[in-house]
Scaffold this active site. Structure first.
Site, PDB file in Angstrom:
ATOM      1  N   GLY A   1      -1.565 -32.481   7.532  1.00 42.19           N
ATOM      2  CA  GLY A   1      -1.504 -31.046   7.808  1.00 42.19           C
ATOM      3  C   GLY A   1      -2.762 -30.316   7.381  1.00 42.19           C
ATOM      4  CB  CYS A   2      -4.719 -30.385   4.254  1.00 43.97           C
ATOM      5  SG  CYS A   2      -3.371 -29.800   3.205  1.00 43.97           S
ATOM      6  CB  THR A   3      -6.866 -33.509   8.145  1.00 44.59           C
ATOM      7  OG1 THR A   3      -7.032 -34.152   6.881  1.00 44.59           O
ATOM      8  CG2 THR A   3      -7.973 -33.940   9.088  1.00 44.59           C
TER       9      THR A   3
ATOM     10  CB  ALA B   1      -9.802 -28.503   7.257  1.00 46.72           C
TER      11      ALA B   1
ATOM     12  CE  LYS C   1      -4.137 -35.586  -3.229  1.00 49.80           C
ATOM     13  NZ  LYS C   1      -5.310 -35.270  -3.993  1.00 49.80           N
TER      14      LYS C   1
END
Length: 154
Positions: free
Chosen positions: A44-46, A49, A39
């Site tokens: 974690g995704c930030t 990325a 998401k």
């Protein structure tokens, strides 16, 4: 299950710019680091990325394009891309079709989409699969190592 050496399933999805990304357009030209993440704008995704962003030039020098995929909308991807200045495309797999093609498992008791990275060589073959929800930034270092080895053998 998809395995190392398999031809990566072809697909097309909309990008943050409204263009269409077609995997087969890269065949014979560039490797692809295709990473599926749960998401936009979660911790974690930030981190993942931004780690891909910070090392993006290294991936380019290794002959690879980085591509992120989640079920978030194009609008969500646009905001996420702008907020974190991401130089690579994010693809909106809102129905989860491509996630299913790539057999990306769900995580945390099936509550979240999984985090899996595929390194696909310029011929369209899967060279590496890394599956880890908790080691988000390791996806970046693992992919770079694989691409470095691929480059050394070609």
């Amino acid at each position: 299950m998809l395995q190392i050496g398999d031809l990566a399933p072809d697909f097309s999805l909309k990008t943050t710019t409204g263009d269409t990304f077609q995997l087969s357009d890269y065949r014979g030209k560039r490797s692809i680091v295709l990473y599926f993440y749960p998401k936009d704008d979660t911790p974690g995704c930030t981190a993942e990325a931004c780690s891909f962003r910070d090392q993006y030039e290294d991936f380019q020098e290794l002959g690879a394009e980085v591509v992120g995929v989640s079920s978030d909308s194009e609008t969500s991807h646009q905001k996420f891309t702008q907020k974190h200045r991401l130089p690579f495309p994010l693809l909106a797999d809102t129905g989860g079709r491509v996630r299913k093609q790539y057999e990306v498992p769900r995580a945390l008791l099936g509550l979240l989409p999984g985090r899996v990275t595929f390194v696909i060589d310029a011929e369209g073959r899967i060279q590496y699969i890394f599956n880890s929800m908790n080691r988000a930034t390791d996806h970046v270092s693992e992919a770079k190592q694989v691409l470095t080895k691929l480059r050394a053998t070609t």
